[in-house]
Design a protein around this motif. Structure first.
Motif, PDB file in Angstrom:
ATOM      1  N   PHE A   1       0.736  -1.274   0.083  1.00  0.00           N
ATOM      2  CA  PHE A   1       0.084   0.391  -0.087  1.00  0.00           C
ATOM      3  C   PHE A   1       0.820   1.503  -0.300  1.00  0.00           C
ATOM      4  O   PHE A   1       0.122   2.284  -0.394  1.00  0.00           O
ATOM      5  CB  PHE A   1      -1.518   0.116   1.190  1.00  0.00           C
ATOM      6  CG  PHE A   1      -0.211  -0.199   2.492  1.00  0.00           C
ATOM      7  CD1 PHE A   1       0.338   1.493   3.745  1.00  0.00           C
ATOM      8  CD2 PHE A   1      -0.186  -1.505   2.793  1.00  0.00           C
ATOM      9  CE1 PHE A   1       1.145   1.101   4.504  1.00  0.00           C
ATOM     10  CE2 PHE A   1       1.141  -1.330   4.406  1.00  0.00           C
ATOM     11  CZ  PHE A   1       1.165  -0.782   5.289  1.00  0.00           C
ATOM     12  N   GLY A   2       2.211   1.060  -0.120  1.00  0.00           N
ATOM     13  CA  GLY A   2       2.821   2.276   0.097  1.00  0.00           C
ATOM     14  C   GLY A   2       4.596   2.046   0.111  1.00  0.00           C
ATOM     15  O   GLY A   2       4.663   0.784   0.390  1.00  0.00           O
ATOM     16  N   SER A   3       5.069   3.069   0.271  1.00  0.00           N
ATOM     17  CA  SER A   3       7.180   2.940   0.159  1.00  0.00           C
ATOM     18  C   SER A   3       6.938   4.370   0.845  1.00  0.00           C
ATOM     19  O   SER A   3       6.274   5.243   0.137  1.00  0.00           O
ATOM     20  CB  SER A   3       7.325   2.305  -1.160  1.00  0.00           C
ATOM     21  OG  SER A   3       7.225   2.904  -2.351  1.00  0.00           O
ATOM     22  N   SER A   4       8.746   4.172   1.188  1.00  0.00           N
ATOM     23  CA  SER A   4       8.893   5.909   1.373  1.00  0.00           C
ATOM     24  C   SER A   4      10.459   5.504   1.373  1.00  0.00           C
ATOM     25  O   SER A   4      10.738   4.518   1.224  1.00  0.00           O
ATOM     26  CB  SER A   4       9.246   5.634   2.868  1.00  0.00           C
ATOM     27  OG  SER A   4       8.989   5.110   3.378  1.00  0.00           O
ATOM     28  N   ASP A   5      11.030   6.833   0.675  1.00  0.00           N
ATOM     29  CA  ASP A   5      12.713   5.958   1.210  1.00  0.00           C
ATOM     30  C   ASP A   5      13.287   6.166   2.143  1.00  0.00           C
ATOM     31  O   ASP A   5      13.017   6.898   2.961  1.00  0.00           O
ATOM     32  CB  ASP A   5      13.257   7.651   0.362  1.00  0.00           C
ATOM     33  CG  ASP A   5      13.359   7.648  -1.787  1.00  0.00           C
ATOM     34  OD1 ASP A   5      13.373   6.036  -1.631  1.00  0.00           O
ATOM     35  OD2 ASP A   5      13.176   8.227  -2.617  1.00  0.00           O
ATOM     36  N   ILE A   6      14.539   6.098   2.350  1.00  0.00           N
ATOM     37  CA  ILE A   6      14.965   6.081   3.881  1.00  0.00           C
ATOM     38  C   ILE A   6      16.909   6.690   3.704  1.00  0.00           C
ATOM     39  O   ILE A   6      16.574   6.083   2.450  1.00  0.00           O
ATOM     40  CB  ILE A   6      15.075   4.432   4.037  1.00  0.00           C
ATOM     41  CG1 ILE A   6      15.600   3.249   3.128  1.00  0.00           C
ATOM     42  CG2 ILE A   6      13.423   4.012   4.580  1.00  0.00           C
ATOM     43  CD1 ILE A   6      16.105   2.231   3.680  1.00  0.00           C
ATOM     44  N   TYR A   7      17.388   7.013   4.612  1.00  0.00           N
ATOM     45  CA  TYR A   7      18.322   8.042   4.618  1.00  0.00           C
ATOM     46  C   TYR A   7      18.934   7.940   5.864  1.00  0.00           C
ATOM     47  O   TYR A   7      18.726   7.129   6.897  1.00  0.00           O
ATOM     48  CB  TYR A   7      17.829   9.360   4.944  1.00  0.00           C
ATOM     49  CG  TYR A   7      16.801  10.063   2.985  1.00  0.00           C
ATOM     50  CD1 TYR A   7      17.375  10.690   2.547  1.00  0.00           C
ATOM     51  CD2 TYR A   7      15.823   9.974   3.332  1.00  0.00           C
ATOM     52  CE1 TYR A   7      16.869  10.984   1.699  1.00  0.00           C
ATOM     53  CE2 TYR A   7      15.175  10.330   2.573  1.00  0.00           C
ATOM     54  CZ  TYR A   7      15.555  10.973   1.142  1.00  0.00           C
ATOM     55  OH  TYR A   7      14.985  11.439   0.245  1.00  0.00           O
ATOM     56  N   PHE A   8      20.552   7.961   5.707  1.00  0.00           N
ATOM     57  CA  PHE A   8      20.648   8.411   6.910  1.00  0.00           C
ATOM     58  C   PHE A   8      20.851   9.527   7.758  1.00  0.00           C
ATOM     59  O   PHE A   8      20.244  10.862   6.653  1.00  0.00           O
ATOM     60  CB  PHE A   8      22.712   8.298   6.493  1.00  0.00           C
ATOM     61  CG  PHE A   8      23.152   6.499   6.863  1.00  0.00           C
ATOM     62  CD1 PHE A   8      23.201   6.284   7.653  1.00  0.00           C
ATOM     63  CD2 PHE A   8      23.510   6.282   5.265  1.00  0.00           C
ATOM     64  CE1 PHE A   8      23.737   5.043   7.570  1.00  0.00           C
ATOM     65  CE2 PHE A   8      24.023   5.360   4.757  1.00  0.00           C
ATOM     66  CZ  PHE A   8      24.459   4.412   6.068  1.00  0.00           C
ATOM     67  N   VAL A   9      20.809   9.248   8.758  1.00  0.00           N
ATOM     68  CA  VAL A   9      20.267  10.847   9.205  1.00  0.00           C
ATOM     69  C   VAL A   9      21.258  10.808  10.333  1.00  0.00           C
ATOM     70  O   VAL A   9      22.379  10.189  11.177  1.00  0.00           O
ATOM     71  CB  VAL A   9      19.096  10.491  10.208  1.00  0.00           C
ATOM     72  CG1 VAL A   9      17.698  11.048   9.755  1.00  0.00           C
ATOM     73  CG2 VAL A   9      18.898   9.577  11.621  1.00  0.00           C
ATOM     74  N   ILE A  10      21.823  12.944  10.878  1.00  0.00           N
ATOM     75  CA  ILE A  10      22.993  12.553  11.790  1.00  0.00           C
ATOM     76  C   ILE A  10      22.330  13.548  12.633  1.00  0.00           C
ATOM     77  O   ILE A  10      21.672  14.954  12.111  1.00  0.00           O
ATOM     78  CB  ILE A  10      23.868  13.383  10.623  1.00  0.00           C
ATOM     79  CG1 ILE A  10      24.858  12.150   9.742  1.00  0.00           C
ATOM     80  CG2 ILE A  10      25.063  13.884  11.187  1.00  0.00           C
ATOM     81  CD1 ILE A  10      24.845  13.906   8.273  1.00  0.00           C
ATOM     82  N   SER A  11      22.950  13.665  13.693  1.00  0.00           N
ATOM     83  CA  SER A  11      23.128  14.726  14.432  1.00  0.00           C
ATOM     84  C   SER A  11      23.519  15.786  14.265  1.00  0.00           C
ATOM     85  O   SER A  11      24.352  16.806  13.745  1.00  0.00           O
ATOM     86  CB  SER A  11      23.336  14.040  16.171  1.00  0.00           C
ATOM     87  OG  SER A  11      23.068  15.044  17.075  1.00  0.00           O
ATOM     88  N   LYS A  12      22.717  17.406  14.432  1.00  0.00           N
ATOM     89  CA  LYS A  12      22.612  18.508  14.506  1.00  0.00           C
ATOM     90  C   LYS A  12      24.060  18.829  14.543  1.00  0.00           C
ATOM     91  O   LYS A  12      24.489  19.366  14.307  1.00  0.00           O
ATOM     92  CB  LYS A  12      21.690  19.732  14.629  1.00  0.00           C
ATOM     93  CG  LYS A  12      21.036  19.363  13.525  1.00  0.00           C
ATOM     94  CD  LYS A  12      19.985  20.512  13.617  1.00  0.00           C
ATOM     95  CE  LYS A  12      18.371  20.367  12.025  1.00  0.00           C
ATOM     96  NZ  LYS A  12      18.226  21.730  12.354  1.00  0.00           N
ATOM     97  N   SER A  13      24.707  18.181  16.431  1.00  0.00           N
ATOM     98  CA  SER A  13      26.033  18.366  17.364  1.00  0.00           C
ATOM     99  C   SER A  13      26.849  17.867  16.183  1.00  0.00           C
ATOM    100  O   SER A  13      28.710  18.438  16.302  1.00  0.00           O
ATOM    101  CB  SER A  13      25.818  18.030  18.358  1.00  0.00           C
ATOM    102  OG  SER A  13      25.458  16.746  18.231  1.00  0.00           O
ATOM    103  N   ARG A  14      26.864  16.886  15.532  1.00  0.00           N
ATOM    104  CA  ARG A  14      28.367  16.835  14.370  1.00  0.00           C
ATOM    105  C   ARG A  14      27.820  17.135  13.027  1.00  0.00           C
ATOM    106  O   ARG A  14      27.962  16.369  12.213  1.00  0.00           O
ATOM    107  CB  ARG A  14      28.720  14.817  14.074  1.00  0.00           C
ATOM    108  CG  ARG A  14      29.068  15.029  15.239  1.00  0.00           C
ATOM    109  CD  ARG A  14      30.241  15.181  15.889  1.00  0.00           C
ATOM    110  NE  ARG A  14      30.910  15.585  15.504  1.00  0.00           N
ATOM    111  CZ  ARG A  14      32.120  13.425  15.241  1.00  0.00           C
ATOM    112  NH1 ARG A  14      31.511  13.040  16.099  1.00  0.00           N
ATOM    113  NH2 ARG A  14      32.852  13.497  14.230  1.00  0.00           N
TER     114      ARG A  14
END
Length: 535
Positions: free
Chosen positions: A212-225
């Motif tokens: 019924f759906g899908s989405s792209d997945i990402y790496f996420v980074i802390s705003k402190s780095r």
């Protein structure tokens, strides 16, 4: 004296400043030295972060992170926590990097997303079709069913939108984890649940009802780095350039699921009216199908498929009727005359299939091909000439599809094709790689493995959509390595050695034995004659 005192004071102040700055400089140096150490979220997951019993790590996210480290030189420090806590720790700056996160506007305010996605995840509705009154072919059977879902998640949002588009109404039940969903399914508290595609659900006998759906997945980074983002983006661009299908390989290995397949009402009715599925095969296709005249049995990959497919679709047992043919042209004619229902097997060549009014199934098995040649330099990218037996329809399809620049020369038999290659009338003779051992002792031949594998399919008449759907369901349930492994087993089985083959393969030894036996018999014959004269 005043000058000396003044200088001493200056040097003293300078020394004091250096003493005060030393700890700061050391801290800065340590920070620079540790900048390559990245704190990574390690949340338990059956696809992204897998920890084996021996402590070895694997998974989609883990392997991708290791590829990134190969380009950045990073060293990872893993911090274990569940998914919500990991995301919360990243937002607080307690974790630097996290894999497998879908994009959302709210998340983008509190964390940095990689420029490129690390893949795509698909969302499915899962249910146990053996216990739930749900039909794959009739979505209205979902109305009133209790569907488990995580609260405030992207799959939940997309499912609600999909449900509204199709005019469906289900009862939403909150679940807290995959384990909670499996437990609620087992206790009949819910009829189904929504989840990311994962191979783990096969263990619970659950089937994917619909995507019924899908989405792209990402790496996420802390705003402190923020210093990590440029290196991460550059590494991901390099990976995409150097390994264009890297994400597809990871998806197939860790996310692609083999669900439990159930026949639809239309398919069950077709089988009930039609009866046994009639399979056409070649009588002398070594490794694939070989008919034994003395016993009447068929050996090869065909028998492995029939044994597995008979009971692979739950309670709906399949029945097969095997029909042997000497040539592929006879097979094709029998299919067109409705004497058989399918051909086992033919090469995946869509153009040739269209010309012959055929529809091809998913891949049955794939194997390597090799070229036998007398040339000490053979380049498959050049416009070579290939000698093949004229009745090998599948091999001709394989070559015309994968090597369109080659010229195909057809001969009455395999021996004639090999002779043409030996005499230089053709550049090569193409055969299955598993058949190479029979040519190993011929020092005049070179063996070159071709880079394009041969992928084979079932062939049915164009328009037999129900039968094609049934066959594809059997192929989806069969482990990908089963039939390919069976082919390798049959290819490596020892062949029966005839007297003629032994003499040909050991001509010098056979000649010496023949001469010795002749001399011995001649001597015995002379002694017998002398004894007869004396008598």
């Amino acid at each position: 004296m005043n000058r000396i005192t003044t200088r001493l004071k200056r040097y003293g102040c300078l020394l004091l400043c250096l003493c005060l700055l030393m700890p700061l400089l050391q801290g800065t140096a340590a920070a620079v030295q540790d900048s390559s150490v990245v704190r990574v979220a390690w949340y338990p997951d059956s696809a992204y972060n897998i920890t084996c019993e021996n402590g070895e790590r694997s998974g989609y996210g883990y392997e991708y992170q290791q590829s990134v480290a190969a380009y950045t030189g990073w060293t990872y420090h893993y911090i274990e926590a569940n998914w919500p806590d990991s995301l919360n720790m990243l937002q607080k700056g307690e974790i630097d990097l996290m894999a497998g996160v879908s994009y959302a506007e709210g998340r983008a305010q509190t964390m940095l997303f990689s420029d490129l996605p690390m893949g795509e995840e698909k969302y499915y509705l899962y249910a146990n079709l053996a216990t739930a009154d749900i039909s794959v072919s009739d979505l209205t059977t979902l109305n009133g069913k209790r569907i488990g879902m995580l609260s405030e998640s992207i799959p939940t949002t997309q499912f609600c939108e999909w449900e509204a588009r199709h005019g469906l109404h289900t009862e939403h039940v909150t679940i807290t984890s995959s384990e909670d969903a499996a437990a609620k399914i087992a206790s009949r508290e819910i009829d189904g649940f929504i989840s990311v595609e994962s191979p783990q659900w096969q263990e619970y006998s659950l089937s994917a009802i619909t995507s019924f759906g899908s989405s792209d997945i990402y790496f996420v980074i802390s705003k402190s780095r923020p210093d990590l983002k440029e290196a991460l983006d550059n590494a991901m661009r390099c990976i995409t350039h150097d390994k264009p299908f890297y994400q597809d390989d990871l998806y197939q290995r860790y996310l692609s699921a083999q669900s439990v397949e159930i026949l639809s009402t239309e398919e069950r009715d077709w089988l009930r009216q039609h009866g046994a599925i009639r399979i056409g095969f070649l009588n002398h296709d070594t490794g694939i199908s070989t008919f034994d005249i003395q016993t009447g049995d068929v050996a090869g990959v065909l028998t492995e498929y029939v044994v597995y497919a008979t009971n692979c679709l739950g309670d709906n047992a399949l029945h097969f009727d095997l029909h042997g043919f000497d040539t592929q042209l006879e097979q094709l004619q029998a299919l067109q005359n409705d004497e058989i229902d399918l051909i086992f097997h033919t090469s995946q060549n869509p153009s040739a299939a269209e010309e012959n009014g055929l529809a091809l199934s998913n891949t049955v098995l794939s194997f390597s091909q090799a070229a036998l040649t007398t040339k000490n330099h053979f380049n498959e990218l050049e416009p070579n000439t290939a000698a093949i037996p004229g009745n090998d329809f599948s091999l001709k399809q394989y070559l015309s599809y994968n090597y369109p620049k080659w010229t195909i020369l057809e001969y009455p038999s395999a021996n004639d094709a090999i002779k043409a290659m030996r005499t230089g009338s053709a550049d090569c003779y193409v055969t299955r790689a598993g058949q190479l051992p029979r040519y190993m002792k011929d020092k005049k031949l070179y063996r070159v493995f071709l880079t394009q594998p041969s992928k084979t399919s079932f062939a049915v008449r164009q328009g037999d959509t129900v039968l094609l759907s049934i066959l594809n369901k059997t192929l989806k349930t069969i482990p990908s390595s089963l039939l390919t492994g069976a082919l390798a087993m049959y290819d490596s089985a020892p062949e029966k050695v005839t007297v003629a083959y032994f003499v040909k393969d050991n001509l010098t030894t056979a000649s010496a034995v023949f001469i010795l036996l002749s001399l011995l018999l001649f001597g015995l014959f002379r002694k017998a004659r002398q004894s007869a004269k004396q008598a």
